[in-house]
Design an enzyme around this catalytic site. Structure first.
Site, PDB file in Angstrom:
ATOM      1  N   SER A 175       6.372  -4.406 -11.440  1.00  0.00           N
ATOM      2  CA  SER A 175       5.526  -4.687 -12.590  1.00  0.00           C
ATOM      3  C   SER A 175       6.378  -4.855 -13.856  1.00  0.00           C
ATOM      4  O   SER A 175       7.212  -5.757 -13.897  1.00  0.00           O
ATOM      5  CB  SER A 175       4.466  -3.588 -12.733  1.00  0.00           C
ATOM      6  OG  SER A 175       3.465  -3.965 -13.647  1.00  0.00           O
ATOM      7  N   ASP A 337      -3.131  -8.905  -6.120  1.00  0.00           N
ATOM      8  CA  ASP A 337      -2.721  -8.512  -7.472  1.00  0.00           C
ATOM      9  C   ASP A 337      -3.610  -9.175  -8.521  1.00  0.00           C
ATOM     10  O   ASP A 337      -3.747 -10.394  -8.557  1.00  0.00           O
ATOM     11  CB  ASP A 337      -1.263  -8.906  -7.687  1.00  0.00           C
ATOM     12  CG  ASP A 337      -0.610  -8.198  -8.853  1.00  0.00           C
ATOM     13  OD1 ASP A 337      -1.319  -7.779  -9.782  1.00  0.00           O
ATOM     14  OD2 ASP A 337       0.627  -8.058  -8.838  1.00  0.00           O
ATOM     15  N   HIS A 370      -2.429  -4.603  -7.297  1.00  0.00           N
ATOM     16  CA  HIS A 370      -1.150  -4.542  -8.007  1.00  0.00           C
ATOM     17  C   HIS A 370      -0.349  -3.307  -7.595  1.00  0.00           C
ATOM     18  O   HIS A 370       0.869  -3.382  -7.405  1.00  0.00           O
ATOM     19  CB  HIS A 370      -1.442  -4.517  -9.513  1.00  0.00           C
ATOM     20  CG  HIS A 370      -0.236  -4.574 -10.391  1.00  0.00           C
ATOM     21  ND1 HIS A 370       0.591  -5.675 -10.460  1.00  0.00           N
ATOM     22  CD2 HIS A 370       0.290  -3.658 -11.253  1.00  0.00           C
ATOM     23  CE1 HIS A 370       1.563  -5.447 -11.332  1.00  0.00           C
ATOM     24  NE2 HIS A 370       1.414  -4.232 -11.820  1.00  0.00           N
TER      25      HIS A 370
END
Length: 390
Positions: A175, A337, A370
């Site tokens: 991320s 995601d 995610h």
């Protein structure tokens, strides 16, 4: 994307199978005093301090180092245990003796970022808006200089120089950590052999706007006071921060996770009769975000948002930045995601190939969207091991 929630979840998922050998893998949280730092936009921070941890040994050539960069709400605790019986780091499944990133072979370093969200956590060391400005004796607040993703990289570079690292066998992160990976690949191409950005692509206008949505509740909270809420008798903007974290928490998950909570009402509630009653998923998000807000700093949240928005801001285009890289790439997206959708990752991979970068793709699966790239990396261990051997 609550860091404490992720650590607790990992402890439940992984703890039963760790065994005695893993239980002894203690790591020490250390503090790096970086001194005065001039930001990329010309601001000055009088004394930068960040926390870090290491595992493994730097070789004589000083070229076996691996740098792990953390996600938005994380800190340096990517591997090992900080205390006996404590939770393991979020990527402990792939970092450690004999694991994919083998600390018998590699010297692994992970550090806290500037303006880290987890300021109240004793296991986080950072410099940011809640730090004391030596010129005034009061917290900086919004007088703290704006910092970019590149500033995170430059402070990490100072740490690596301090540790004697000359070359990085790998830079990897999930991320926001993946954005740091990309910045590293562009900023210091001659120093890096491999990069592994997980659950991210280069920031585009869609991400830019979502980041603004994330932070909006903080700015709307009257307790925020334009960032000046640290004074005696003033209350932090916990309501706004909790709402911001609620948005992040939901977006960082996927429909598969939500099915587990279903359409049912929260215990003792009846939304069909009372407008103030809640559904179970609403109550779960409220409780998780409220608890997380108490261990976070609202101004740090805003500074992290801006650092993400300033990703690759020193390059004319992402393509120009990617063209600087000399590393091999393993890009790890999550099909579910909702923060960095997989179509954006595919576009980034096309750009990397267009500028001649060797790039492979390995998807990470699971029900968490995610967060699969934080909590679900174990199945990719062998692919990562092969990548490091290439």
């Amino acid at each position: 994307m609550g860091f404490r929630f992720i650590v607790a979840a990992l402890a439940l998922l992984l703890g039963a199978g760790l065994g005695p050998a893993r239980a002894q893998e203690l790591v020490q949280k250390q503090v790096f005093e970086a001194g005065a730092y001039r930001t990329r936009n010309g601001g000055t921070i009088a004394n930068v301090r960040i926390g870090y941890q290491t595992m493994g040994t730097l070789n004589e050539a000083r070229d076996n180092a691996v740098l792990i960069t953390h996600f938005f709400s994380g800190n340096s605790h990517a591997f090992g245990r900080l205390a006996a019986g404590g939770p393991v780091g979020y990527w402990d499944a792939i970092i450690g003796p004999g694991r994919a990133i083998d600390t018998n072979r590699y010297f692994v370093v992970s550090s806290d970022t500037l303006t880290n969200l987890n300021v109240p956590d004793v296991n986080t060391v950072t410099t940011g808006p809640s730090s004391i400005n030596p010129d005034t004796g009061r917290p900086y607040g919004l007088t703290f200089p704006v910092v970019s993703m590149r500033d995170f990289i430059e402070v990490q570079k100072r740490l690596l120089d301090h540790l004697g690292v000359r070359r990085l066998a790998l830079v990897a992160g999930a991320s926001m950590g993946a954005l740091q990976v990309m910045e590293w690949a562009a900023a210091y191409p001659e120093m890096i052999d491999r990069v592994m950005p997980v659950i991210a692509h280069d920031v585009d206008p869609w991400n830019l706007a979502w980041l603004d949505v994330w932070e909006a509740p903080i700015r709307m909270d009257p307790n925020w006071r334009q960032g000046d809420y640290y004074g005696q008798g003033r209350q932090p903007p916990l309501a706004g921060l909790a709402e911001a974290l609620r948005i992040v928490t939901l977006q960082s998950r996927d429909r598969g996770w939500a099915r587990g909570l279903g359409m049912r009402a929260a215990e003792g509630n009846d939304p069909a009769r009372n407008m103030m009653d809640r559904f179970a998923i609403e109550k779960w998000l409220d409780d998780a975000a409220t608890a997380r807000a108490r261990t976070s700093d609202a101004n740090a949240f805003l500074y992290l948002v801006r650092a993400n928005q300033l990703f690759f801001n020193e390059y004319e285009t992402p393509e120009a930045a990617f063209a600087r890289s000399q590393a091999r790439w393993l890009v790890v997206p999550s099909p579910g995601d909702r923060v960095f959708p997989i179509e954006g990752v595919r576009e980034m991979v096309d750009t990397l190939r267009r500028v001649g970068r060797p790039v492979a793709v390995a998807e990470v699966g699971g029900p968490l969207g995610h967060l699969n790239g934080v909590a679900g990396m174990a199945p990719l261990a062998e692919r990562i091991r092969v990548f490091l051997a290439e």
